[in-house]
Design a protein around this motif. Structure first.
Motif, PDB file in Angstrom:
ATOM      1  N   GLY A  24     -13.709  17.817   4.657  1.00 43.76           N
ATOM      2  CA  GLY A  24     -13.510  19.027   3.859  1.00 43.76           C
ATOM      3  C   GLY A  24     -13.285  20.234   4.744  1.00 43.76           C
ATOM      4  N   ILE A  25     -13.149  21.394   4.126  1.00 40.46           N
ATOM      5  CA  ILE A  25     -12.831  22.607   4.875  1.00 40.46           C
ATOM      6  C   ILE A  25     -14.011  23.064   5.721  1.00 40.46           C
ATOM      7  CG2 ILE A  25     -12.090  25.004   4.751  1.00 40.46           C
ATOM      8  CD1 ILE A  25      -9.940  23.060   3.936  1.00 40.46           C
ATOM      9  N   LEU A  26     -15.156  23.307   5.093  1.00 40.08           N
ATOM     10  CA  LEU A  26     -16.306  23.833   5.825  1.00 40.08           C
ATOM     11  C   LEU A  26     -16.787  22.851   6.888  1.00 40.08           C
ATOM     12  CD1 LEU A  26     -18.510  25.907   6.319  1.00 40.08           C
ATOM     13  CD2 LEU A  26     -19.815  24.888   4.431  1.00 40.08           C
ATOM     14  N   GLY A  27     -17.036  21.613   6.489  1.00 40.45           N
ATOM     15  CA  GLY A  27     -17.499  20.617   7.442  1.00 40.45           C
ATOM     16  C   GLY A  27     -16.478  20.344   8.527  1.00 40.45           C
ATOM     17  N   GLY A  28     -15.195  20.423   8.160  1.00 47.06           N
ATOM     18  CA  GLY A  28     -14.140  20.231   9.147  1.00 47.06           C
ATOM     19  C   GLY A  28     -14.144  21.331  10.194  1.00 47.06           C
ATOM     20  N   TYR A  29     -14.355  22.563   9.749  1.00 46.07           N
ATOM     21  CA  TYR A  29     -14.484  23.674  10.699  1.00 46.07           C
ATOM     22  C   TYR A  29     -15.647  23.421  11.663  1.00 46.07           C
ATOM     23  CZ  TYR A  29     -11.375  27.057   8.296  1.00 46.07           C
ATOM     24  OH  TYR A  29     -10.301  27.729   7.753  1.00 46.07           O
ATOM     25  N   GLY A  38     -17.557  20.757  23.251  1.00 45.15           N
ATOM     26  CA  GLY A  38     -17.942  19.586  24.029  1.00 45.15           C
ATOM     27  C   GLY A  38     -19.180  18.877  23.525  1.00 45.15           C
ATOM     28  N   VAL A  39     -19.537  19.104  22.262  1.00 48.61           N
ATOM     29  CA  VAL A  39     -20.738  18.489  21.682  1.00 48.61           C
ATOM     30  C   VAL A  39     -20.375  17.144  21.048  1.00 48.61           C
ATOM     31  CG1 VAL A  39     -22.580  18.752  19.987  1.00 48.61           C
ATOM     32  CG2 VAL A  39     -21.737  20.759  21.247  1.00 48.61           C
ATOM     33  N   ALA A  40     -21.080  16.091  21.439  1.00 48.68           N
ATOM     34  CA  ALA A  40     -20.868  14.778  20.832  1.00 48.68           C
ATOM     35  C   ALA A  40     -21.505  14.748  19.452  1.00 48.68           C
ATOM     36  CB  ALA A  40     -21.463  13.692  21.709  1.00 48.68           C
ATOM     37  N   GLN A  41     -20.880  14.061  18.501  1.00 44.68           N
ATOM     38  CA  GLN A  41     -21.406  14.046  17.142  1.00 44.68           C
ATOM     39  C   GLN A  41     -20.982  12.787  16.400  1.00 44.68           C
ATOM     40  OE1 GLN A  41     -19.346  17.096  14.608  1.00 44.68           O
ATOM     41  NE2 GLN A  41     -17.903  17.245  16.319  1.00 44.68           N
ATOM     42  N   ARG A  42     -21.757  12.450  15.396  1.00 44.14           N
ATOM     43  CA  ARG A  42     -21.366  11.418  14.434  1.00 44.14           C
ATOM     44  C   ARG A  42     -20.735  12.113  13.240  1.00 44.14           C
ATOM     45  NH1 ARG A  42     -26.658   7.355  14.051  1.00 44.14           N
ATOM     46  NH2 ARG A  42     -27.454   7.813  16.150  1.00 44.14           N
ATOM     47  N   LEU A  43     -19.612  11.629  12.810  1.00 46.90           N
ATOM     48  CA  LEU A  43     -18.967  12.144  11.610  1.00 46.90           C
ATOM     49  C   LEU A  43     -19.282  11.186  10.475  1.00 46.90           C
ATOM     50  CD1 LEU A  43     -15.468  13.071  13.099  1.00 46.90           C
ATOM     51  CD2 LEU A  43     -17.507  14.523  12.912  1.00 46.90           C
ATOM     52  N   LEU A  44     -20.135  11.611   9.542  1.00 47.26           N
ATOM     53  CA  LEU A  44     -20.526  10.780   8.409  1.00 47.26           C
ATOM     54  C   LEU A  44     -19.572  11.073   7.255  1.00 47.26           C
ATOM     55  CD1 LEU A  44     -22.951  10.452  10.256  1.00 47.26           C
ATOM     56  CD2 LEU A  44     -24.454  10.821   8.281  1.00 47.26           C
ATOM     57  N   VAL A  45     -18.810  10.067   6.841  1.00 52.02           N
ATOM     58  CA  VAL A  45     -17.761  10.283   5.843  1.00 52.02           C
ATOM     59  C   VAL A  45     -17.734   9.139   4.836  1.00 52.02           C
ATOM     60  CG1 VAL A  45     -16.296  11.621   7.407  1.00 52.02           C
ATOM     61  CG2 VAL A  45     -16.061   9.149   7.320  1.00 52.02           C
ATOM     62  N   ARG A  46     -17.250   9.425   3.646  1.00 51.34           N
ATOM     63  CA  ARG A  46     -17.068   8.376   2.635  1.00 51.34           C
ATOM     64  C   ARG A  46     -15.946   7.431   3.037  1.00 51.34           C
ATOM     65  NH1 ARG A  46     -18.965   8.468  -2.552  1.00 51.34           N
ATOM     66  NH2 ARG A  46     -20.312  10.194  -3.157  1.00 51.34           N
ATOM     67  N   ASP A  47     -14.852   8.006   3.508  1.00 53.27           N
ATOM     68  CA  ASP A  47     -13.658   7.227   3.845  1.00 53.27           C
ATOM     69  C   ASP A  47     -13.323   7.445   5.322  1.00 53.27           C
ATOM     70  OD1 ASP A  47     -11.214   6.035   4.139  1.00 53.27           O
ATOM     71  OD2 ASP A  47     -10.215   7.162   2.533  1.00 53.27           O
ATOM     72  N   PRO A  48     -13.674   6.496   6.205  1.00 58.29           N
ATOM     73  CA  PRO A  48     -13.425   6.679   7.640  1.00 58.29           C
ATOM     74  C   PRO A  48     -11.965   6.938   7.982  1.00 58.29           C
ATOM     75  CG  PRO A  48     -14.964   4.885   7.299  1.00 58.29           C
ATOM     76  CD  PRO A  48     -14.453   5.272   5.938  1.00 58.29           C
ATOM     77  N   SER A  49     -11.030   6.479   7.152  1.00 56.69           N
ATOM     78  CA  SER A  49      -9.615   6.685   7.451  1.00 56.69           C
ATOM     79  C   SER A  49      -9.214   8.154   7.350  1.00 56.69           C
ATOM     80  CB  SER A  49      -8.746   5.841   6.518  1.00 56.69           C
ATOM     81  OG  SER A  49      -8.806   6.337   5.185  1.00 56.69           O
ATOM     82  N   ARG A  50     -10.035   8.967   6.671  1.00 59.65           N
ATOM     83  CA  ARG A  50      -9.735  10.394   6.501  1.00 59.65           C
ATOM     84  C   ARG A  50     -10.462  11.269   7.516  1.00 59.65           C
ATOM     85  NH1 ARG A  50     -11.601  12.580   1.571  1.00 59.65           N
ATOM     86  NH2 ARG A  50     -10.283  14.351   2.100  1.00 59.65           N
TER      87      ARG A  50
END
Length: 290
Positions: A24-29, A38-50
Motif C-alpha cells: 500500500g501507499i503508507l506501508g510502501g513509503y 540500509g535497514v533489513a526488514q521482513r515484508l509481511l504481505v498477503r500476496d508475495p507477488s505484489r
C-alpha cells in the motif's frame, strides 16, 4: 535483492524488523525509507507477488486473521510495524488476532497506525476500532508506540465530486490534515530506534487546521477550476451516499468523517512530526505543489 518464503518456517537469517502494508501507499513509503537507510526488514504481505523489491528484504506471506501464517512470519521478530487493516466489518477482530499472534511469536515492540481522537465514543466511528486496538496492545505485554494520524492530505482531491463540490456535514470545523509521506517519515524514524519511543502516543498532523471551505479554495487555486464546499445536513449526507451500494457501517464511517470535523475532534495541530523527524510536515499547498 529480495527473497521470498512461502513455506512452513521462517528463514533463520530473516531480519528482526517486520513491516506490514508494503503493497500500500503508507506501508510502501515506510518500507522504502527503511531500505534506503540500509535497514533489513521482513515484508509481511498477503500476496508475495505484489511485494516491492527492496534491498535486504525478506518477503513472507501472512494475513491478519491467519494465526498460523502470522506466527510463522513473526517468528524471531523483535519490532513490528503494524499498519491498520483495510476497512471492513471484522477489522477489530483481525487486529486482535494479529496482536495475539505477535505476542505469542515473541514480538517485543509494536508500532501501530491509529487515528487522532481514538476513543470508545469518538464521533468518527472507525476511530473507536482504533481505540480498542490500542487497548488490546496495551494489555498484550508488548512495548508499543501509537501513531495517531489525522485525515490524509492525499485524500482531499478525491473528496471533490465530478461537479466540483465537496459534500459533507463538516460545518466550519477544522482538521489538521497530514500527508501520508510525513506519517511514513515518523514511522521510519521510530522503527530505526524503537526503544526511544516506548509507550508514547504521537498525534501526527499537518502544520495547519483547515475548514473544508479553505480546502476547497486551495484546491481551486491548484486545479484552476472551481471547487466549493457544500455543508450537508447529516440526513442529506446519508442520502447522497446511498448511490453507492455499501454496508451500513461504511455509510456511518463516511458521514462521521465530516461530523468529527464539525465536532472539533480533528482540529488540534501538533509538532510531533517535526519533533520525531527534525523536519516540519507538508501543508496542503505544499503537498499539491509536489
Amino acid at each position: 535483492m529480495s527473497t521470498s518464503s512461502a513455506g512452513t518456517s521462517t528463514p533463520a537469517t530473516a531480519p528482526a524488523l517486520a513491516t506490514t502494508g508494503s503493497t500500500g501507499i503508507l506501508g510502501g513509503y515506510v518500507a522504502g525509507m527503511l531500505a534506503d537507510a540500509g535497514v533489513a526488514q521482513r515484508l509481511l504481505v498477503r500476496d508475495p507477488s505484489r511485494a516491492p523489491e527492496l534491498p535486504a528484504s525478506t518477503v513472507l506471506p501472512f494475513a491478519y486473521s491467519d494465526r498460523e501464517a502470522s506466527l510463522r512470519a513473526l517468528n524471531g521478530v523483535e519490532t513490528l510495524f503494524m499498519v491498520s487493516a483495510a476497512e471492513n466489518a471484522e477489522r477489530l477482530a483481525e487486529h486482535r488476532a494479529f496482536i495475539d499472534a505477535a505476542r505469542d511469536a515473541g514480538v517485543r515492540h509494536v508500532v501501530y497506525t491509529s487515528f487522532v481522537g481514538a476513543a470508545p465514543d469518538a464521533t468518527f466511528t472507525l476511530a473507536r476500532d482504533h481505540f480498542h486496538t490500542e487497548e488490546h496492545l496495551k494489555q498484550s505485554g508488548m512495548a508499543f508506540t501509537f501513531l495517531r494520524d489525522n485525515l490524509y492530505l492525499d485524500f482531499m482531491d478525491a473528496m471533490v465530486g465530478e461537479d466540483g463540490v465537496i459534500r459533507g456535514p463538516a460545518g466550519d470545523g477544522r482538521a489538521a490534515i497530514v500527508a501520508r509521506f510525513d506519517v511514513a517519515r515518523v514511522a521510519a524514524a521510530i522503527l530505526r530506534d524503537p526503544a526511544q519511543h516506548d509507550g508514547i502516543t504521537y498525534e501526527l498532523t499537518g502544520p495547519e487546521a483547515l475548514t473544508m471551505t479553505e480546502v476547497a479554495a486551495i484546491l481551486t487555486a491548484h486545479r484552476g477550476t472551481p471547487v466549493r464546499f457544500h455543508d450537508e445536513t447529516v440526513d442529506e449526507a446519508y442520502a447522497s451516499r446511498r448511490k453507492w451500494d455499501a454496508p451500513q457501517w461504511q455509510y456511518d464511517a463516511w458521514v462521521s468523517t465530516y461530523t468529527a470535523i464539525a465536532a472539533g475532534e480533528l482540529k488540534r495541530v501538533t509538532d510531533d512530526v517535526e519533533k520525531v523527524t527534525g523536519t516540519a510536515p507538508l501543508s496542503l499547498q505544499q503537498f499539491l505543489e509536489r
